[in-house]
Design an enzyme around this catalytic site. Structure first.
Site, short mmCIF file in Angstrom:
data_model
loop_
_atom_site.label_atom_id
_atom_site.label_comp_id
_atom_site.label_asym_id
_atom_site.label_seq_id
_atom_site.Cartn_x
_atom_site.Cartn_y
_atom_site.Cartn_z
N GLU A 71 -24.36 59.58 -35.62
CA GLU A 71 -25.72 59.52 -35.10
C GLU A 71 -26.71 59.10 -36.19
OE1 GLU A 71 -26.35 63.26 -33.06
OE2 GLU A 71 -25.01 62.65 -31.45
N ASN A 72 -27.96 58.90 -35.75
CA ASN A 72 -29.01 58.46 -36.67
C ASN A 72 -30.34 59.03 -36.18
OD1 ASN A 72 -31.17 56.38 -37.72
ND2 ASN A 72 -29.32 56.05 -38.92
N GLU A 106 -15.43 56.08 -29.72
CA GLU A 106 -14.47 55.09 -29.22
C GLU A 106 -14.68 53.73 -29.88
OE1 GLU A 106 -16.38 57.16 -27.53
OE2 GLU A 106 -15.61 57.59 -25.52
N CYS A 111 -18.39 56.64 -22.31
CA CYS A 111 -19.64 56.14 -21.72
C CYS A 111 -19.44 54.72 -21.21
CB CYS A 111 -20.77 56.20 -22.74
SG CYS A 111 -20.74 54.88 -23.97
#
Ligand code: THU
Length: 138
Positions: A48-49, A59, A96
């Protein structure tokens, strides 16, 4: 077609990869482990960021590593996805939409395994996860 024991191996490796996730914002640690047609295994985790859209999924991290190693010849045979809450509780997470498109790019008949809402491992064909996927025309 990945044999059942290979899927178990991928599930274990995805679980390990999730421990290396960088997920301080969602607190959802995701790991992925995939098997290539060249019989190699690659793993990835979510990263994440602070600028949220900059973050990436487990994935696609695993797919990027596979392509860096095998090049354009990379073909996806199977992938396991494992997700955990901050307290270590296993959570049901299926790939997703963006990751589904990335999976079928490299294998429309790959085995995709992830925990369902009952906590059992589901196994679905990658093509079945994304009907009417985008295909470059022409
Ligand atoms: N995430 C994945 O790594 N894979 C998915 O298929 C779904 C979502 C990550 C991205 C983000 O870091 C966190 O889960 C919450 O969306």
């Amino acid at each position: 077609m990945a044999e059942p024991h290979r899927l178990d191996e991928l599930r274990a490796l995805a679980t390990q990869a999730a421990r290396r996730a960088y997920a301080p914002y969602s607190k959802l640690s995701v790991g992925a482990a995939l098997l290539s047609a060249q019989d190699a295994v690659y793993v990835g985790c979510n990263v994440e960021n602070a600028a949220f859209p900059v973050g990436g999924c487990a994935e696609r991290a695993a797919i990027a590593t596979a392509v860096q190693s095998e090049g354009a010849a990379f073909r996806l045979v199977a992938i396991a996805v494992a997700a955990f809450a901050a307290d270590g509780t296993a959570l049901p997470v299926s790939p997703c939409g963006a990751c589904r498109q990335a999976l079928v790019e490299f294998g429309a008949n790959a085995a995709v395994t992830f925990r369902n809402v009952d906590g059992d491992w589901a196994q679905v064909d990658s093509g079945a996860l994304l009907p009417w996927r985008f295909v470059m025309p022409g």
